[in-house]
Scaffold this motif. Structure first.
Motif, PDB file in Angstrom:
ATOM      1  N   TRP A 148       0.827  -1.213   0.000  1.00  0.00           N
ATOM      2  CA  TRP A 148       0.000   0.000   0.000  1.00  0.00           C
ATOM      3  C   TRP A 148       0.851   1.249   0.000  1.00  0.00           C
ATOM      4  N   TYR A 263      -3.048   9.431  12.202  1.00  0.00           N
ATOM      5  CA  TYR A 263      -3.820  10.165  13.199  1.00  0.00           C
ATOM      6  C   TYR A 263      -5.164  10.604  12.647  1.00  0.00           C
ATOM      7  N   ASP A 382      13.879  -0.711  16.839  1.00  0.00           N
ATOM      8  CA  ASP A 382      13.199  -0.659  15.540  1.00  0.00           C
ATOM      9  C   ASP A 382      14.062  -1.214  14.418  1.00  0.00           C
ATOM     10  N   HIS A 386      11.733  -3.432  12.419  1.00  0.00           N
ATOM     11  CA  HIS A 386      11.202  -2.832  11.196  1.00  0.00           C
ATOM     12  C   HIS A 386      10.926  -3.889  10.128  1.00  0.00           C
ATOM     13  N   HIS A 394       1.495  -4.237  15.408  1.00  0.00           N
ATOM     14  CA  HIS A 394       1.317  -2.881  15.959  1.00  0.00           C
ATOM     15  C   HIS A 394       0.202  -2.151  15.237  1.00  0.00           C
ATOM     16  N   ARG A 456       7.651  -9.147   7.115  1.00  0.00           N
ATOM     17  CA  ARG A 456       6.299  -8.990   6.586  1.00  0.00           C
ATOM     18  C   ARG A 456       6.303  -9.120   5.069  1.00  0.00           C
TER      19      ARG A 456
END
Ligand code: HEA
Ligand code: HEA
Ligand code: CUA
Ligand SMILES: [Cu+2]
Lengths: 566, 268, 341
Positions: A148, A263, A382, A386, A394, A456
């Motif tokens: 994405w 956010y 991280d 990562h 998360h 991932r």
């Protein structure tokens, strides 16, 4: 004036005098300028997007049941997670709470008849439709396999429908900008006399902060996507090193939007939770100003941390440090909110209604999601975490456990207002329980395999992760069934639910002062403007079995500011 | 803004909320007062401008970085720009914002005739701008300067004095010009004075395009004729072109060097 | 035949080594800074556990204690308390400062070079790894020596990749168009998994290899050494040289088992006819192979194009002698064709 007759006239269940029955036929919906209908159409739209992308999620989870090939090739798997992520983010979650719930509730909370620019509002909706269509066209032509995030140079070179997909995201971006603009103006100029900034329900503060982000960040995404299209077609040489461009620049541009965008996803959800917790605890919200300002603080700080997605990307080490430091500052306003929600329940009257159950799950799940953000904001951890499943876990904890949970909670909360019918409480809670437990089963194991090193976006993985993947796959199906039950419960309620009058929960914000469902102009009577969290201002009307502002129960009792509405 | 939004009033009056008549025709049903409507419109348009700025700030940012990474490309590319045309266009744009502001002012003073002419002038400036741009762009396309994927620069062949690209761009404008002119005359004859005036203004606006396009093209042709002459002079004296002092702007100079060196190399 | 070649499954990714567990959340700590990172992770973990337990504890307590009962109205209480607000903002802030500080320190340990590091060049491309050592050897399984410091200088031919070894807790993106670097000092001998952690296309999830950490430098050298000169002489030597080059450079995309990967299978292809994209068939002979290696875009095999970027030219990376060895090897895979000669 405040007779029982008056109350019956304006607050009772109104089967044939409301926005749903106001006019009929396809065009009366398709061309409506009514914010409530637009909100409902958005709700249908984003739910469809959720189901489509959710099915993709189930397909990819099933593929991951075994380390080797189950039924998808690597390329097909890549398409699955890309379409899942892109549709979820651009077509579902960003418009979900603000555009669907917000559209319905925001003008009513202001005691207004509509948003400031009703035509622009309808335009936003159609932009959403077109943008989503573009994503679907991309899906049906040669698909999309960039992730994405559209990282260059792969997105410049792959043969899949990047142009349609980025075009779709571009259009969806404008839909989001216009919604934000509309809400911002509405809140600024259309507050009723007597409602100062600090008399607004917190949901409005949340939407207001969200709108600021939408207006400031989304245009940058727009131009970035246009540049990707230009790079693909004209080879202008901005993002692809083969033409003299810089791939890291793309990442900066992308995250300059997409971090604030997270956010955009969570702030409105937090606003919903502030409402749910206060109303279902019948307790004035604790630390109103802190919650209000923390929304603004998150919106502001959210603009300064995008580099935390790029700790390993090759950006300079000094920048990396600065981004890490600022990332932690965002945690404080979020923590403030969580603590204030808890304090609100103190000495309250907590009812475990379905919306409240979702509210409590939100605190649980968002707590975990947010806290794991700290592992990712910390530099040295991280580097290890990562692009592993830790990150996947998360963001699902914050996006699914946070936003999706809040969306479901908000839907249950405002459903009686939207359709004048109550859902079945038992089934509502069963759905909530399945969502909560299925969710944890799906995504908790992903933390473990992530920190053990499972990368991932992997269609094939090593044997040692299999057990975690299997738990996760089973959980995904439980979660899916939970969501299904929640939706069935709600849809059933529209047709067969118990009829309810204006204010079943005893909420004190203005949207509860209309009939259920609201009339075309929202309020056909004078509204009494009281503090949105002063629940003692509402008294039970035994005849209607609903809450009514005491002003209309015993008019002489207290002076209340009124807004002329007809 | 207030004008646009007022359309909702019709929607409202369908449902017979009689008391709205008191607000006046121009206020939309969902606003409480004209002040609120005005404030909303104003804030809305300002915010829209903010989004536009941010939209382009992405481009500016890309431009800055690109320029920092590849300064030489910008130097090269600037050689192909014409200062005179660019300068005129800047003035035209600035002037059009002045006329637009004057139009707003006149409308506030209820001087409707002036509003008409200031608006027309603004649109003429817009069209003039497009006309000049059309010349600049078509000139580059004539030379084969396209974006990277289609880049096809052929050495100074001397662009044709009538550019096919320019003609192609101008055709729609010409059609619009003729149509609006014809419409204006037709309306005049049938006694529709207002429509006639409107179409006449539209026609003047499209005329602005041709003012820019033709003026710009004549200038460009004169310029390249001058270059050709300068070149011819070089050949007669048999001097290497590199020693020729720069005349006009740097763009012609660069082109001169290329064009002039090759023949002289052949002579050796 | 060299045992190294047998060790590698020729057209597949190296088999995963057995997982070596460390603590519950981590594999074994196999690099100099792994312990420090795990420690910080557990520090954050326990901070979070404590806060989370408190929050959920309070939440559950309130839900039970203040549950709605008929006839009982909520008791009034203060709706704000500035001291409390400040306390619960400041205490977490202090903890966050600690996390940031230790995180940044650990980060510099991961990113700051060792003085005596040996340089390894990492060349990543869709979907294979190539490691080049200072002594001129190369391999696509990474071989290191325990206790020795390494600097990785990484470049990508095509798109983004990311070098990730969980056991080392180390990761860095590989960005086309520029070099990126990282440092590792392995502290445990054994075999560990190397992943590509940045999405890079179809076979991203197959872009894995292994890292073997040897006890001594001599073992490491032996594992990667290859005696080119001696073997280049005889036909047998040429085939073996060719096979080695093929395994390292080509097997990321070409199988010799009949499997279709990014590129066509090359087993038994020599001497056969190949159908080209948009053109007639062509005979696979020495010249065609040379052309395929030097100018792969010229003739594209049917069903492999476009996209055209998949096989990059090896011009300048393989010299003519090496290409010759590869041809010998490919020829040896077609006994019929080589017998016919
Ligand atoms: C709704 C969306 C959402 C939200 C709200 C957040 C919130 C946060 N995120 Fe998340 N994040 C994503 C969505 C979101 N994120 C997505 C989608 C990605 C991956 C994108 C991709 O690569 O595909 C991502 C990735 C991501 C990364 C990059 C990881 C990587 O790729 O390496 C980082 C790194 O810093 C990060 C950090 C944070 C932090 C610090 C917060 C903070 O805002 C959290 C604050 C909240 C709390 C801290 C919890 C509440 C407080 C308490 C319970 C009290 C106790 C508090 C303390 C002790 C401090 N996130
Ligand atoms: C709003 C955002 C959102 C939401 C809601 C979800 C929801 C879910 N996501 Fe998604 N996810 C992303 C955003 C989101 N995701 C993003 C941005 C990525 C990154 C993509 C990338 O790397 O580019 C990602 C990646 C991602 C991955 C990682 C893929 C990989 O890296 O290889 C996985 C794997 O488990 C996953 C799983 C799920 C699951 C199981 C759900 C579930 O919550 C879904 C639940 C919903 C349903 C199941 C549908 C509704 C129910 C029905 C249709 C009824 C029928 C069902 C039954 C009868 C069982 N997601
Ligand atoms: Cu290379 Cu992923
Ligand atoms: Cu982020």
């Amino acid at each position: 004036m405040a007779t029982a007759e008056f109350r019956r006239k304006y607050f009772d269940y109104a089967p044939d005098h409301n926005y749903l029955t106001h006019s009929r036929g396809f065009w009366s919906w398709a061309l409506t300028l009514d914010h409530k209908r637009i909100g409902v159409m958005y709700l249908v739209g984003v739910s469809a997007a959720l189901f489509l992308a959710g099915v993709f999620a189930l397909v990819l989870r099933s593929e991951l049941f075994t380390p080797g090939k189950m039924f998808l090739t690597e390329a097909q798997y890549n398409q699955m997670f890309t379409l899942h992520g892109a549709i979820m983010v651009f077509a579902f979650i960003i418009p979900s709470v603000p555009a669907a719930l917000g559209n319905f509730v925001l003008p009513m909370m202001l005691g207004a008849k509509d948003v400031a620019f009703p035509r622009l509002n309808l335009c936003s909706f159609y932009l959403w439709v077109f943008g989503t269509l573009f994503l679907l066209i991309a899906m049906l032509t040669s698909g999309l396999d960039t992730g994405w995030t559209f990282y260059t140079p792969y997105s410049i070179r792959t043969q899949t429908s990047v142009i349609f997909a980025t075009g779709g995201a571009f259009i969806l971006g404008f839909s989001s900008i216009f919604t934000g603009l509309n809400f911002l103006v509405t809140v600024n100029t259309m507050r009723p006399p007597g409602m100062g900034w600090f008399h607004m329900p917190l949901f409005l503060w949340a939407l207001y902060s969200t709108s600021i982000i939408q207006i400031l960040a989304t245009p940058v995404l727009g131009i970035t996507l246009l540049l990707v299209i230009a790079e693909r077609t004209l080879h202008i040489g901005i993002f692809d090193p083969a033409y003299g461009g810089d791939p890291v620049l793309f990442q900066h541009f992308f995250w300059f939007y997409s971090h604030p965008a997270v956010y955009i996803m969570i702030l409105p959800a937090m606003g919903v939770i502030s409402e749910l917790i206060a109303v279902h605890s019948r307790k004035e919200i604790f630390g109103y100003k802190f919650i209000a300002f923390s929304s603004v603080a998150i919106a502001f700080l959210g603009f300064l941390v995008w580099g935390h997605h790029m700790f390993t990307s090759g950006q300079s080490q000094v920048m990396t440090m600065i981004f890490s430091a600022i990332t932690f500052t965002v945690a404080i306003p979020s923590a403030v909110k969580v603590f204030n929600w808890l304090a609100t329940m103190y000495k309250g009257s907590v009812a475990l209604t379905t919306p409240m159950c979702y509210g409590l799950s939100f605190i649980f799940l968002f707590g975990i999601g947010g806290l794991t953000g700290l592992f990712l904001g910390t530099l040295s951890t991280d580097i290890h975490l990562h692009d592993t499943y830790f990150v996947v876990a998360h963001f699902h904890f914050v996006m699914v456990g946070g936003t999706l949970t809040a969306l479901l909670g908000g839907m249950f909360h405002w459903w009686p207002k939207m359709f004048g019918r109550m859902y079945n409480e038992t089934w509502g809670r069963i759905g909530c329980f399945l969502v909560f437990s299925g969710f944890n089963l799906t995504f908790f194991p992903q933390f473990v395999m992530g920190s053990r090193g499972m990368p991932r976006r992997y269609a094939r993985y090593d044997q040692e992760f299999q057990i975690f993947h299997q738990l996760s796959t089973i959980g995904a199906f439980v979660l899916g069934i939970g969501i299904l039950i929640a939706y069935v419960t709600l849809i059933y309620a529209i047709f067969k639910g118990k009829r309810v009058a204006g204010n079943p929960w005893g909420g004190a914000s203005l949207e509860w002062q209309s009939s259920s469902p609201p009339s075309f102009h929202n309020f056909d009577h004078k509204i009494a403007i009281n503090d949105p969290y002063d629940f003692s201002s509402q008294g039970l009307d035994p005849e209607l079995d609903t809450f009514v502002s005491r002003h209309f129960l015993e008019p002489s009792e207290q002076p209340v500011r009124e807004k002329e509405s007809v | 803004m207030s004008v646009t939004e007022s359309a909702t009033t019709t929607h409202d009056s369908e449902h017979g909320h009689g008391d709205h008549a008191a607000h006046g025709e121009f206020i939309a049903h969902h606003f409480d007062s004209p002040q609120q409507q005005f404030d909303s419109g104003k804030l809305g348009i300002w915010l829209f401008l903010v989004t536009e700025i941010l939209f382009f700030s992405g481009l500016f940012c890309a431009y800055t970085l690109y320029r920092a990474h590849h300064p030489e490309i910008f130097v090269q590319a600037s050689l192909f720009l014409d200062k005179v045309l660019g300068g005129i266009n800047t003035i035209v744009l600035l002037f059009s914002s002045l006329t637009m502001a004057l139009a707003v002012r006149s409308s506030q003073l209820a001087e409707n005739r002036k509003v008409t002419w200031y608006l027309t002038l603004t649109m003429v400036c817009a069209a003039l701008f497009l006309g000049i741009k059309a010349v600049e762009y078509s000139h580059k396309w004539d030379e084969g300067i396209f974006v990277r994927a289609y880049f096809n620069f052929h050495e100074h062949a001397g662009p044709p004095s009538i550019s096919p690209y320019l003609v192609a761009i101008s055709i729609p404008f010409a059609i619009c010009l003729i149509a609006s002119l014809a419409g204006a005359i037709g309306a005049r004859l049938t006694g529709k004075a207002k429509l006639s005036l409107f179409l006449f203004c539209v026609a003047i606006m499209f005329g602005g395009y041709f003012l820019g396009a033709i003026g710009g093209k004549v200038y460009m042709n004169a310029k390249s004729a001058g270059e050709q002459k300068a070149l011819a002079g070089v050949h007669m004296e048999g001097e290497p072109a590199a020693d020729e002092p720069t005349q006009g702007d740097a763009g012609t100079h660069a082109a001169d060097q290329h064009a002039a060196q090759e023949p002289s190399a052949a002579e050796e | 035949m060299n045992p190294l070649l047998l060790l590698l499954a020729q057209d597949d990714i190296p088999k995963a080594p057995p997982y070596q567990p460390g603590s519950y959340f981590f594999p074994v700590q196999a690099s100099s800074f792994a312990a420090e990172i795990d420690w910080l992770y557990y520090f954050i973990y326990w901070v979070c556990v404590v806060f989370f337990a408190l929050i959920i504890g309070v939440m559950v307590y309130f839900v039970i204690k203040y549950r709605r009962r008929d006839g009982v109205d909520p008791e009034p209480s203060h709706s704000h308390n500035t001291t409390l607000e400040i306390a619960w903002s400041v205490i977490p802030s202090l903890l966050l400062i600690l996390m940031f500080k230790w995180g940044a320190e650990g980060y510099f340990n991961q990113r700051i070079p060792y003085d005596d590091a040996e340089q390894i060049r990492v060349k990543a491309q869709q979907f294979s790894w190539l490691f080049e050592y200072e002594d001129g050897d190369f391999s696509n399984v990474l071989h290191l020596t325990r206790g020795k410091a390494y600097e990785f200088r990484m470049e990508s031919k095509d798109v983004l990749h990311s070098f990730f070894v969980p056991a080392f807790r180390q990761k860095m993106d590989i960005v086309p168009g520029r070099y990126t670097t990282l440092w590792i000092k392995p502290t445990v001998a054994g075999e560990f998994r190397v992943y590509c952690a940045e999405y890079c296309g179809d076979n991203h999830s197959n872009m894995k290899t292994n890292c073997v950490v040897h006890e001594t430098e001599a073992e490491r050298k032996q594992a990667t050494a290859w005696d080119w000169v001696g073997k280049g002489m005889s036909e047998q030597g040429r085939v073996e040289n060719g096979q080695r080059l093929f395994v390292v450079r080509c097997s990321g995309c070409h199988s010799v088992s009949g499997k279709r990967m990014t590129g066509p299978n090359l087993d038994g292809k020599y001497g056969t006819q190949e159908q080209l994209e948009g053109a007639g068939p062509v005979l696979i002979d020495d010249n065609y192979i040379v052309e395929s290696i030097k100018e792969p875009q010229k003739k594209i095999v049917a069903s492999y194009g476009p996209p055209n970027q998949k096989m990059q030219s090896f011009l300048g990376e393989l010299n003519d002698e090496q290409i010759d060895w590869i041809i010998s090897y490919l020829k040896s895979l077609s006994p019929a064709a080589s017998a016919a000669q």
